[in-house]
Motif scaffolding. Structure first.
Motif, PDB file in Angstrom:
ATOM      1  N   VAL A  53       8.661  -0.270  11.116  1.00  0.00           N
ATOM      2  CA  VAL A  53       7.495  -0.619  10.630  1.00  0.00           C
ATOM      3  C   VAL A  53       7.073  -0.436   9.227  1.00  0.00           C
ATOM      4  O   VAL A  53       6.559  -1.213   8.131  1.00  0.00           O
ATOM      5  CB  VAL A  53       6.268  -0.531  11.457  1.00  0.00           C
ATOM      6  N   PRO A  54       7.016   1.043   8.940  1.00  0.00           N
ATOM      7  CA  PRO A  54       6.639   1.283   7.429  1.00  0.00           C
ATOM      8  C   PRO A  54       7.477   0.504   6.312  1.00  0.00           C
ATOM      9  O   PRO A  54       6.965   0.383   5.464  1.00  0.00           O
ATOM     10  CB  PRO A  54       6.737   2.789   7.522  1.00  0.00           C
ATOM     11  N   GLU A  55       8.647   0.412   6.620  1.00  0.00           N
ATOM     12  CA  GLU A  55       9.713  -0.091   5.666  1.00  0.00           C
ATOM     13  C   GLU A  55       9.189  -1.404   5.378  1.00  0.00           C
ATOM     14  O   GLU A  55       9.330  -1.681   4.117  1.00  0.00           O
ATOM     15  CB  GLU A  55      11.050   0.111   6.124  1.00  0.00           C
ATOM     16  N   GLY A  58       6.929  -1.691   2.720  1.00  0.00           N
ATOM     17  CA  GLY A  58       7.027  -1.154   1.224  1.00  0.00           C
ATOM     18  C   GLY A  58       6.997   0.368   1.287  1.00  0.00           C
ATOM     19  O   GLY A  58       6.961   1.088   0.187  1.00  0.00           O
ATOM     20  N   GLY A  59       7.271   1.091   2.318  1.00  0.00           N
ATOM     21  CA  GLY A  59       7.473   2.617   2.452  1.00  0.00           C
ATOM     22  C   GLY A  59       6.161   3.066   3.252  1.00  0.00           C
ATOM     23  O   GLY A  59       5.022   2.342   3.052  1.00  0.00           O
ATOM     24  N   HIS A  63       0.765   1.781  -0.636  1.00  0.00           N
ATOM     25  CA  HIS A  63      -0.926   1.238  -0.781  1.00  0.00           C
ATOM     26  C   HIS A  63      -1.311   0.138  -0.115  1.00  0.00           C
ATOM     27  O   HIS A  63      -0.779  -0.914  -0.845  1.00  0.00           O
ATOM     28  CB  HIS A  63      -1.737   1.519  -2.188  1.00  0.00           C
ATOM     29  N   VAL A  64      -1.771   0.057   0.954  1.00  0.00           N
ATOM     30  CA  VAL A  64      -1.958  -1.271   1.703  1.00  0.00           C
ATOM     31  C   VAL A  64      -3.723  -1.414   2.111  1.00  0.00           C
ATOM     32  O   VAL A  64      -4.401  -0.339   2.004  1.00  0.00           O
ATOM     33  CB  VAL A  64      -1.244  -1.379   2.741  1.00  0.00           C
TER      34      VAL A  64
ATOM     35  N   ALA B  24       5.920  11.143   4.612  1.00  0.00           N
ATOM     36  CA  ALA B  24       4.998  10.231   3.931  1.00  0.00           C
ATOM     37  C   ALA B  24       3.920   9.455   4.816  1.00  0.00           C
ATOM     38  O   ALA B  24       4.365   9.164   6.044  1.00  0.00           O
ATOM     39  CB  ALA B  24       5.627   9.104   3.242  1.00  0.00           C
ATOM     40  N   GLY B  25       2.763   9.250   4.504  1.00  0.00           N
ATOM     41  CA  GLY B  25       1.745   8.372   5.040  1.00  0.00           C
ATOM     42  C   GLY B  25       1.293   9.104   6.558  1.00  0.00           C
ATOM     43  O   GLY B  25       1.551   8.365   7.363  1.00  0.00           O
TER      44      GLY B  25
END
Lengths: 205, 161
Positions: A53-55, A58-59, A63-64, B24-25
Motif C-alpha cells: 500500500v505505501p508504494e 509514492g512511498g 506527503h499525503v 519510513a512513515g
C-alpha cells in the motif's frame, strides 16, 4: 473467514460495479456542492497486500492527505481516502473554482472542503452498497490527516492487520475542465464483515 | 560503501557498520532500534501492534511489540552481539487521527509505545532515548557507526536522539 486475497473474479466485479455506481452518485453530489460539472470515475479496482500500500501512494514518507471514516451498523469497516498533497491542492482548486495551482496552504475552508469530498465519496459508495445488500451502514464524521503516507496508513492498518493482509483499493479519478485528479479509496472491512457483504450481494461462493 | 537498508512495516532487520537502517512513515507504529556498540551491530524492528497474545492472526512475529523485540534480540545475538551490552532507542507511537469519543483502537500508538517499553524492561534492555507520541508521522534513520537515531518529520522538525 474471507480475506480479500481469496476473492473470485465475480466477487471482485460486484465490488467494482458498486464502486462505479457510487462514483456516479458522488459526482452528482459534488457537482451540486460546487455548482459545476465534476466527473468522477473508478478506472481501477485492485486488491493489494498491506505491505504494498505505501508504494501505491509514492512511498511511506511521501506527503499525503488522508480522510478517514469508520463504518458501523450490520457490518464494521474502515474507509480511507488518500490523495498525494499536490493532487489535494488541485482538488481544492476544482472545488473552490479557482485556477489550477492557486491553492498552496490548507486553511480551515480548504480542509473542510477536502473533508466534505471524503464524506461524499464514502457516503455514496456506502449508499450504493446499502442499495445492493440491504445492510445497515452508518459512516462516522470524517477525520483528516496531512502527513507521511505510511503514518496515515498504519494507524488504520494496525487494527486491520490483526485479521487480514489485503485491502480493496478503488482508484478514483476526478475531472473538471480537462484537469484530472486521482486519489485512492481504501475499503477495509472488519473481521467477518466481508462475508456478510458478499452473502448479501448473493456472491458468497 | 555504506548502504541504507529499508525496513518495511511489520518487519525487522539486523545490520553492521557502516550500513544504516531506515524505516519510513511511522505513525502509530513504533521503530525499535537495538544496538551493541562494541561490534557496532544494530537491529531495527517496525512493530504495528502491542501484543501477539491478543491477536487472532499472529503468524508474523515481527508485527507485534512483544514477539518482535524477542526475535530481534535473538537475531542480534546470532549475529554476534552480547545480550548484556544491548541498548535501545525507540520512536513513533503517534496518534494520527482525533475523534470525539475515541475508542481504544485509536489510541493504538500509545499502547504500542507502552508495550515496547514493557517488553524492553522484561528483557532487561536499557532504553537510552525515545521520541514517541504526538500526532505526526516520523521517518527514522539508525546510524550503526555512531548509534545515533535521526528522526525526521513533516512540519515538526528533525532531531537526533
Amino acid at each position: 473467514m474471507k480475506d480479500f486475497g481469496e476473492l473470485s473474479g465475480l466477487q471482485l466485479d460486484a465490488l467494482r460495479e458498486i464502486g462505479n455506481i457510487g462514483a456516479g452518485n458522488a459526482a452528482t453530489a459534488l457537482a451540486q456542492m460546487v455548482n459545476a460539472k465534476i466527473e468522477m470515475t473508478v478506472p481501477r479496482v485492485s486488491i493489494l497486500s498491506l505491505t504494498d500500500v505505501p508504494e501505491l501512494l509514492g512511498g511511506a514518507d511521501s506527503h499525503v492527505v488522508g480522510i478517514y471514516l469508520r463504518v458501523q451498523g450490520s457490518i464494521g469497516a474502515n474507509i480511507l481516502f488518500v490523495l498525494p498533497i499536490d493532487n489535494a491542492r488541485l482538488l481544492v482548486d476544482m472545488l473552490m473554482a479557482v485556477p489550477s495551482g492557486s491553492t498552496r496552504d490548507f486553511g480551515e475552508i480548504e480542509l473542510s472542503a477536502l473533508q466534505e469530498v471524503g464524506n461524499i465519496v464514502a457516503a455514496t459508495y456506502l449508499n450504493a452498497m446499502v442499495m445492493f445488500t440491504q445492510l445497515k451502514m452508518v459512516p462516522s464524521v470524517p477525520g483528516l490527516g496531512i502527513d507521511m503516507a505510511g503514518a496515515i496508513l498504519d494507524a488504520i492498518l494496525a487494527q486491520f492487520g490483526e485479521v487480514g493482509d489485503y485491502v480493496l483499493v478503488l482508484e478514483t479519478k476526478f475531472r473538471k475542465d480537462r484537469q484530472d485528479v486521482v486519489g485512492q479509496f481504501f475499503l477495509l472491512p472488519e473481521p467477518g464483515s466481508l462475508d456478510t457483504i458478499l452473502s448479501a450481494l448473493g456472491v458468497s461462493n | 560503501m555504506a548502504r541504507v537498508i529499508q525496513v518495511g512495516m511489520a518487519d525487522l532487520k539486523v545490520a553492521r557498520t557502516p550500513d544504516k537502517l531506515m524505516t519510513a512513515g511511522l505513525g502509530s507504529c513504533v521503530g525499535v532500534c537495538l544496538y551493541d556498540r562494541v561490534p557496532k551491530l544494530g537491529g531495527l524492528a517496525h512493530i504495528m501492534l502491542p501484543s501477539s497474545q491478543q491477536a487472532r492472526n499472529n503468524q508474523n512475529p515481527a508485527k507485534f511489540a512483544d514477539s518482535a523485540i524477542e526475535m530481534l534480540v535473538a537475531e542480534m545475538i546470532k549475529a554476534g552481539a552480547e545480550r548484556n551490552r544491548l541498548t535501545a532507542k525507540i520512536a513513533g507511537g503517534a496518534q494520527m487521527f482525533n475523534f470525539a469519543g475515541e475508542s481504544d483502537i485509536m489510541k493504538i500508538g500509545e499502547r504500542n509505545a507502552l508495550a515496547v517499553r514493557e517488553t524492553l524492561k522484561r528483557l532487561e534492555i536499557r532504553l537510552v532515548a525515545s521520541d514517541t507520541g504526538g500526532n505526526y508521522g516520523r521517518t527514522i534513520v539508525f546510524d550503526i557507526e555512531t548509534g545515533d537515531l535521526a528522526v525526521k518529520t513533516i512540519g515538526h522538525g528533525e532531531r537526533i536522539i
